[in-house]
Design a protein around this motif. Structure first.
Motif, mmCIF file in Angstrom:
data_model
loop_
_atom_site.group_PDB
_atom_site.id
_atom_site.type_symbol
_atom_site.label_atom_id
_atom_site.label_comp_id
_atom_site.label_asym_id
_atom_site.label_seq_id
_atom_site.Cartn_x
_atom_site.Cartn_y
_atom_site.Cartn_z
ATOM 1 N N UNK A 167 -3.264 32.924 -12.343
ATOM 2 C CA UNK A 167 -2.681 34.086 -12.979
ATOM 3 C C UNK A 167 -1.651 33.674 -14.021
ATOM 4 N N UNK A 168 -0.998 32.569 -13.834
ATOM 5 C CA UNK A 168 0.006 32.122 -14.783
ATOM 6 C C UNK A 168 0.208 30.637 -14.609
ATOM 7 N N UNK A 169 0.262 29.906 -15.731
ATOM 8 C CA UNK A 169 0.524 28.485 -15.669
ATOM 9 C C UNK A 169 1.967 28.269 -15.261
ATOM 10 N N UNK A 170 2.172 27.510 -14.216
ATOM 11 C CA UNK A 170 3.523 27.257 -13.719
ATOM 12 C C UNK A 170 3.945 25.868 -14.153
ATOM 13 N N UNK A 171 4.795 25.801 -15.181
ATOM 14 C CA UNK A 171 5.289 24.524 -15.668
ATOM 15 C C UNK A 171 6.489 24.121 -14.829
ATOM 16 N N UNK A 172 6.369 23.034 -14.105
ATOM 17 C CA UNK A 172 7.451 22.602 -13.223
ATOM 18 C C UNK A 172 7.893 21.176 -13.544
ATOM 19 N N UNK A 173 7.657 20.753 -14.798
ATOM 20 C CA UNK A 173 8.115 19.427 -15.192
ATOM 21 C C UNK A 173 9.622 19.338 -15.028
ATOM 22 N N UNK A 174 10.082 18.288 -14.399
ATOM 23 C CA UNK A 174 11.505 18.113 -14.189
ATOM 24 C C UNK A 174 12.032 18.841 -12.976
ATOM 25 N N UNK A 175 11.151 19.582 -12.290
ATOM 26 C CA UNK A 175 11.589 20.359 -11.137
ATOM 27 C C UNK A 175 11.310 19.658 -9.817
ATOM 28 N N UNK A 176 10.793 18.458 -9.849
ATOM 29 C CA UNK A 176 10.418 17.781 -8.603
ATOM 30 C C UNK A 176 11.598 17.626 -7.662
ATOM 31 N N UNK A 177 12.728 17.172 -8.197
ATOM 32 C CA UNK A 177 13.908 16.978 -7.346
ATOM 33 C C UNK A 177 14.402 18.307 -6.793
ATOM 34 N N UNK A 178 14.380 19.348 -7.641
ATOM 35 C CA UNK A 178 14.785 20.687 -7.185
ATOM 36 C C UNK A 178 13.867 21.149 -6.054
ATOM 37 N N UNK A 179 12.583 20.953 -6.255
ATOM 38 C CA UNK A 179 11.604 21.398 -5.258
ATOM 39 C C UNK A 179 11.839 20.716 -3.909
ATOM 40 N N UNK A 180 12.037 19.410 -3.936
ATOM 41 C CA UNK A 180 12.241 18.667 -2.695
ATOM 42 C C UNK A 180 13.509 19.118 -1.977
ATOM 43 N N UNK A 181 14.575 19.342 -2.724
ATOM 44 C CA UNK A 181 15.839 19.784 -2.118
ATOM 45 C C UNK A 181 15.694 21.155 -1.470
ATOM 46 N N UNK A 183 12.903 22.566 -0.496
ATOM 47 C CA UNK A 183 11.969 22.476 0.631
ATOM 48 C C UNK A 183 12.703 22.049 1.895
ATOM 49 N N UNK A 184 13.609 21.093 1.755
ATOM 50 C CA UNK A 184 14.376 20.655 2.937
ATOM 51 C C UNK A 184 15.239 21.782 3.477
ATOM 52 N N UNK A 185 15.809 22.569 2.606
ATOM 53 C CA UNK A 185 16.654 23.686 3.040
ATOM 54 C C UNK A 185 15.831 24.766 3.749
ATOM 55 N N UNK A 186 14.575 24.882 3.367
ATOM 56 C CA UNK A 186 13.731 25.937 3.938
ATOM 57 C C UNK A 186 13.041 25.523 5.230
ATOM 58 N N UNK A 187 12.613 24.264 5.322
ATOM 59 C CA UNK A 187 11.817 23.867 6.484
ATOM 60 C C UNK A 187 12.402 22.660 7.214
ATOM 61 N N UNK A 188 13.698 22.369 6.957
ATOM 62 C CA UNK A 188 14.335 21.237 7.633
ATOM 63 C C UNK A 188 14.397 21.430 9.138
ATOM 64 N N UNK A 189 14.588 20.333 9.868
ATOM 65 C CA UNK A 189 14.573 20.365 11.340
ATOM 66 C C UNK A 189 15.953 20.548 11.950
ATOM 67 N N UNK A 190 16.933 20.817 11.103
ATOM 68 C CA UNK A 190 18.294 21.001 11.614
ATOM 69 C C UNK A 190 18.313 22.148 12.621
ATOM 70 N N UNK A 191 18.757 21.825 13.860
ATOM 71 C CA UNK A 191 18.738 22.837 14.924
ATOM 72 C C UNK A 191 19.650 24.014 14.601
ATOM 73 N N UNK A 192 20.664 23.773 13.759
ATOM 74 C CA UNK A 192 21.580 24.843 13.401
ATOM 75 C C UNK A 192 20.965 25.828 12.404
#
Length: 810
Positions: A167-181, A183-192
């Protein structure tokens, strides 16, 4: 501008083709003017005439061209009108014995010859002055027609349509580090982090917040961690009910036709009940206010199961407010290399930075540096460069063609975006500007948009076999290709179904459309114009004084709260039949009473001396049958407006907006009234008692504090002809009763946002009722109307709503 000149050229061509037998001796002059206008049209198409909007010489030249085009059209219209009148009258009188002296064809042609000669002389002067205008604008070539790339597209086979899967080209060049950070905040294993955490992405407009959120939302690895997913677009114009229905649709697959039957509280509970059993991920895109978050969070339960909310916002305070335990993730600008790669992905056909010609890289990097790492600016710039030749000369022109040095803040890319607009082909510019009429952030039906383009005359056929709808679709695809428009959804066959414009580009379209806020003074020369309708021209708020000089032919003048400069003369608009939504001013005192043909009159902001003048004039307008009166700052509407002495018993439709002291006795009201609307009239006495005695009243609408009492009664045998009744936002109304034989012909009843506890007891006896609309009512009221088990639904088996009425809840 190009469109205005094009219309004049087309009219001249049509006249030459259709009147060839009548233009002896004048046709050469017409062809000469036609050719001159064609050269001027080509000059406009071929040059970025708008690229320096602050240059006074360029402005003067453009204004002269506009007036020239309008005058040319006026001359043609005047000739056609006179010749038509000449032929028809001669045909009529040829059968009579008495002969009437008429202006001969030679006289009309002589007048046409003189007028064409004058306009042609001006056209030649304007064309000769082009070098002064082009020099001030900064043309890049001594030959204004040297740029061959900007010619209209030839007749061609339609381009292959993009795959409907993307539906739309998603340009994410330069966003790799943002994405990884993130992702950790969303699915991290921190019990808290078992609590329902809110992760916020912050940044300025165009920084890529939504693009990054889309990347996260579509990632299969992230989606596997959650059993339920929803994407909710909130926007600045947040509408709680719409957002709630979208959540219900995305989360529990509840179609709108079902959710509309539920009250807000019931719908809230349905969503909460479902989400309590799920580990969910909800994306809230473009949240502007704390109020919006407060409303939405009510349906997002925290079951300590790791559910997450991802929120995008420009407002750092909103992000902190949503979750103080989760620091906002601020989206920084792209670095130099990531910016360059993103630019090349858009500007280089192979989408690879390694394929950029070495002799262009230095120039390209200088252009990209001016974007300051802002993704939207880089993407738009890349789309623009892709349309140009890959040559050093062309890229240097791009770098120097406008002063687009960026400033601080969100205005920093305005010149960059404007540059992209100015480099659009002339035939697509009006199509882009038309996006300014849509509300910011709205989802736009491509089918509707293209139909409007065609109706406005923006789409021209490429050849005899070309279908206009296909050309319009190509124009829309071109705007997507140049990154000016975003695709939201495509049809199965690949065509665009829904599109959207980024809010910064929307601001640009509004800014560039400012020059159509006011009609040109030459409007007064359209002496044969019968209808002037500016209702859908959202930027036209003032009409020039020349409107008063349009004299005898103008029949209808309609708009939305417009003002008119100047004062009418003793002979202004004697045949005007419609004057709708004009602002009250001194023209009411000096000119209204002369418009004796008026049938429909609408006046806004009526106050002070205007109020007295308007009342005085109404009794002199013998043909008036429709009146709309909207009070000014004092908010008062005189009760005498409802008196027969003001209207000679001919008034049929009346709309009043503003505090009304009270209603006169029914014997003093116009018996001719068929439609009545009260808004903000603040009546304390029950209006139904008197209005019910108007024998011809068919439509009654009471809106927004029209009545501020607690109880209303439809008296016995009242409203004998009433077919439509609307009660909207009467916030004090608690009780309503309908007596026997009242409203025997009622067909439609709409009740919206009134604190009534239940429908009136007498309503089932109104057997003529066909449609009942209930909108935004309280929970108890809605429960009583619930199909099959509501108390009011099966209250009377003889007159059940299920048998005689269609109930819709919106």
């Amino acid at each position: 501008m190009e469109t205005i000149v094009s219309l004049a050229v087309t009219k001249l061509a049509d006249l030459l083709a259709q009147e060839v037998g009548f233009l002896k001796g004048v046709d050469d002059e017409l062809r000469s003017l036609h050719d001159l206008l064609q050269w001027i049209e080509a000059l406009l198409k071929d040059t970025d005439i708008h690229s320096n909007k602050d240059d006074e010489r360029a402005k003067l030249w453009v204004n002269q061209v506009r007036d020239l085009a309008h005058d040319s059209e006026d001359i043609i219209d005047d000739y056609v009108f006179k010749m038509h009148k000449h032929k028809s009258i001669r045909g009529y009188f040829s059968s009579l014995r008495t002969f009437v002296v008429l202006p001969s064809k030679l006289v009309i042609l002589h007048e046409l010859h003189n007028n064409i000669g004058k306009v042609k002389g001006r056209a030649q002067e304007i064309y000769n002055n082009r070098t002064f205008a082009y020099g001030s604008i900064g043309a890049t070539s001594s030959d204004p027609f040297a740029n061959k790339e900007r010619q209209p597209p030839p007749l061609m086979s339609r381009r292959p349509i993009a795959s409907p899967v993307l539906e739309e080209e998603v340009d994410v060049l330069g966003f790799d580090a943002h994405f990884q950070s993130l992702a950790r905040m969303l699915i991290g294993d921190d019990v808290n982090q078992l609590r329902r955490a809110v992760v916020s992405i912050t940044g300025m407009g165009g920084a890529g917040k939504t693009t990054l959120a889309k990347k996260i939302f579509s990632d299969s690895g992230i989606r596997r961690h959650f059993t339920c997913h929803a994407w909710i677009w909130v926007s600045q114009k947040y509408r709680p009910r719409e957002v709630l229905e979208t959540i219900a649709k995305d989360v529990i697959s509840m179609p709108k036709k079902e959710s509309k039957y539920l009250s807000d509280e019931e719908l809230n509970q349905e969503v909460i009940k479902y989400l309590k059993e799920k580990k969910y991920l909800v994306i809230l895109d473009d949240v502007w206010s704390k109020r919006a978050w407060d409303s939405i969070k009510k349906v997002l339960p925290d079951m300590m199961n790791g559910s997450r909310v991802l929120l995008t916002t420009r407002n750092h305070d909103v992000a902190l407010y949503a979750d103080r335990q989760s620091p906002p993730y601020d989206l920084r600008f792209l670095g130099e290399e990531d910016s360059w790669r993103l630019f090349c992905r858009k500007a280089i056909p192979t989408k690879c930075s390694n394929d950029c010609p070495p002799d262009l890289e230095d120039i390209g990097r200088k252009m990209v540096a001016k974007c300051c790492g802002l993704p939207l600016a880089i993407i738009v710039l890349g789309g623009l460069v892709l349309t140009k030749r890959q040559s050093k000369e062309e890229w240097k022109k791009m770098l120097k063609s406008a002063n687009w040095q960026l400033r601080q803040g969100e205005e920093q890319i305005s010149e960059m975006l404007a540059l992209s607009y100015h480099h659009l082909p002339y035939y697509i510019k009006p199509c882009f500007l038309y996006f300014s009429i849509f509300p910011k952030g709205s989802l736009i039906s491509a089918k509707r948009l293209m139909r409007i383009w065609i109706a406005e005359g923006f789409i021209q056929p490429r050849g005899q076999e070309t279908i206009l709808e296909e050309v319009a679709e190509d124009y829309l695809e071109d705007l997507v290709h140049w990154s000016m428009i975003q695709v939201v959804e495509r049809h199965d066959h690949g065509g665009i179904k829904i599109c959207q414009i980024h809010e910064l580009l929307h601001d640009l379209s509004i800014s560039l459309a400012q020059d159509i806020r006011e009609l040109p003074s030459s409007i007064g020369k359209l002496t044969n114009l019968q209808t002037l309708d500016v209702k859908n021209s959202m930027y036209i708020s003032e009409l020039p004084s020349q409107v008063w000089k349009m004299q005898r032919n103008l029949r209808h003048l309609e708009g939305t709260g417009f003002s008119i400069k100047g004062q009418p003369s003793t002979e202004s608009l004697p045949n005007l039949q419609t004057l709708s939504s004009a602002k009250g001013d001194t023209w009411l005192e000096n000119g209204l009473q002369k418009m004796t043909s008026l049938r429909k009159l609408g006046v806004h902001d009526v106050t002070g001396t205007c109020k007295v003048a308007l009342l005085d004039c109404l009794s002199k307008l013998d043909n008036l049958n429709k009146l709309a009166w909207k009070a000014g700052q004092d908010g008062m509407v005189p009760s005498s407006i409802l008196s027969t002495s003001q209207h000679k018993n001919k008034l049929q439709v009346l709309y009043l907006h503003g505090r009304l002291e009270g209603l006169p006795d029914v014997t003093c009201m116009p018996a001719s009234l068929t439609k009545l609307t009260f808004e903000l009239t603040m009546l304390r006495e029950d209006p139904l008692l008197k209005l019910g005695k108007l024998d011809n009243l068919q439509v009654l609408r009471l809106r927004h504090h029209a009545f501020v009492g607690r109880e209303m009664i439809c008296s016995e045998k009242g409203f004998p002809q009433l077919k439509v009744l609307e009660l909207n936002s009467l916030h004090e109304l608690k009780l309503w009763s309908i007596e026997d034989e009242a409203m025997p012909k009622l067909r439609e009843l709409e009740i919206e946002k009134c604190p009534l506890r239940m429908l009136p007891q007498g309503l089932p006896k109104v057997t003529s009722l066909q449609e009942l609309k209930v909108i935004g009512m309280n929970d108890n009221f809605c429960k009583r109307l619930r199909p099959n088990d509501g108390e009011d639904w099966e209250k009377d088996q003889t007159h059940t709503f299920s048998r005689h009425h269609t109930c819709s809840f919106c």
